[in-house]
Design an enzyme around this catalytic site. Structure first.
Site, PDB file in Angstrom:
ATOM      1  N   TYR A 110      -7.692  -3.622  10.241  1.00 46.49           N
ATOM      2  CA  TYR A 110      -6.877  -2.624  10.938  1.00 46.49           C
ATOM      3  C   TYR A 110      -7.378  -1.197  10.743  1.00 46.49           C
ATOM      4  O   TYR A 110      -6.869  -0.271  11.368  1.00 46.49           O
ATOM      5  CB  TYR A 110      -5.425  -2.691  10.445  1.00 46.49           C
ATOM      6  CG  TYR A 110      -4.761  -4.014  10.713  1.00 46.49           C
ATOM      7  CD1 TYR A 110      -4.443  -4.403  12.006  1.00 46.49           C
ATOM      8  CD2 TYR A 110      -4.443  -4.870   9.670  1.00 46.49           C
ATOM      9  CE1 TYR A 110      -3.825  -5.621  12.265  1.00 46.49           C
ATOM     10  CE2 TYR A 110      -3.826  -6.091   9.915  1.00 46.49           C
ATOM     11  CZ  TYR A 110      -3.523  -6.447  11.211  1.00 46.49           C
ATOM     12  OH  TYR A 110      -2.918  -7.654  11.464  1.00 46.49           O
ATOM     13  N   ASN A 130       5.676  -2.297  10.411  1.00 49.33           N
ATOM     14  CA  ASN A 130       7.047  -2.681  10.754  1.00 49.33           C
ATOM     15  C   ASN A 130       8.034  -2.593   9.597  1.00 49.33           C
ATOM     16  O   ASN A 130       9.242  -2.674   9.820  1.00 49.33           O
ATOM     17  CB  ASN A 130       7.073  -4.099  11.333  1.00 49.33           C
ATOM     18  CG  ASN A 130       6.284  -4.185  12.621  1.00 49.33           C
ATOM     19  OD1 ASN A 130       5.803  -3.202  13.155  1.00 49.33           O
ATOM     20  ND2 ASN A 130       6.152  -5.390  13.131  1.00 49.33           N
ATOM     21  N   ASP A 190       1.395   7.068  15.320  1.00 47.72           N
ATOM     22  CA  ASP A 190       0.813   7.022  16.659  1.00 47.72           C
ATOM     23  C   ASP A 190       1.937   7.048  17.692  1.00 47.72           C
ATOM     24  O   ASP A 190       3.065   6.682  17.398  1.00 47.72           O
ATOM     25  CB  ASP A 190      -0.042   5.761  16.828  1.00 47.72           C
ATOM     26  CG  ASP A 190       0.747   4.483  16.593  1.00 47.72           C
ATOM     27  OD1 ASP A 190       1.246   4.296  15.470  1.00 47.72           O
ATOM     28  OD2 ASP A 190       0.886   3.677  17.531  1.00 47.72           O
TER      29      ASP A 190
END
Length: 187
Positions: free
Chosen positions: A15, A66, A91
């Site tokens: 990521y 999350n 973001d």
């Protein structure tokens, strides 16, 4: 005075260079500017330093995007940092690439990290610094887009934008939210 700057992102090498991890990139630049190395700690990597006489904690949560709220709440409580001194860098699909928008409150805008922070803190009255990543994907491909890597045109401008965002984050610490919004929003 203590401040907590939280860069939102996902842990793991796969990521590292994705759009969803821009919060981590800005956090890394802020930590570099205050000469504070990241160390493994509760709920992620923490850098601790000073900026113009103010204590600054820079957090890269390891909870995945999350579940970012647990990390934010833990460090606010541990270091007794008031909500008005918390800045969350994230973001934002709704803004053009590289756009900077700082807001004192607001909706999560569908961002699961912000949604979780709001749920855990039981408020949306925290400052967020949104990094525009645009919404250049076909219907149903949002996850692939946010977890995708930057295109070549974006990569060329990325370091300059990260620098600008780190300046905005440190302005928040020293000059306050109103001055920072006036000086940086839309720049």
């Amino acid at each position: 005075m203590k401040y907590l700057i939280v860069g939102i992102g996902n842990k793991g090498e796969e990521y590292a260079e994705t759009r969803h991890n821009i919060g981590f990139k800005v956090a890394e630049k802020v930590a570099e500017k205050i000469e504070a190395p990241f160390k493994s700690s509760n709920f992620g990597l923490m850098a601790e330093g000073k900026y113009k006489g103010r204590k600054v904690f820079v957090l890269k949560p390891d909870t995945y995007v999350n579940l970012s709220g647990n990390a934010v709440k833990f460090w606010m409580q541990k270091e007794n940092i008031p909500l008005e001194n918390v800045l969350v860098v994230t973001d934002d699909l709704a803004l053009p690439f590289g756009s900077l928008r700082m807001k004192m409150k607001g909706s999560h805008g569908g961002h699961n990290g912000l949604r979780n922070i709001e749920a855990v803190l039981n408020t949306n009255l925290y400052t967020r610094l949104r990094f525009g990543i645009a919404a250049e994907f076909k219907e149903g491909q949002q996850v692939d887009y946010v977890l995708g890597q930057w295109n070549e045109a974006e990569k060329e401008k990325l370091s300059e934008r990260i620098e600008k965002f780190s300046q905005a984050a440190l302005s928040f610490v020293f000059a306050g939210i109103q001055n920072t919004m006036t000086g940086f929003n839309g720049k």
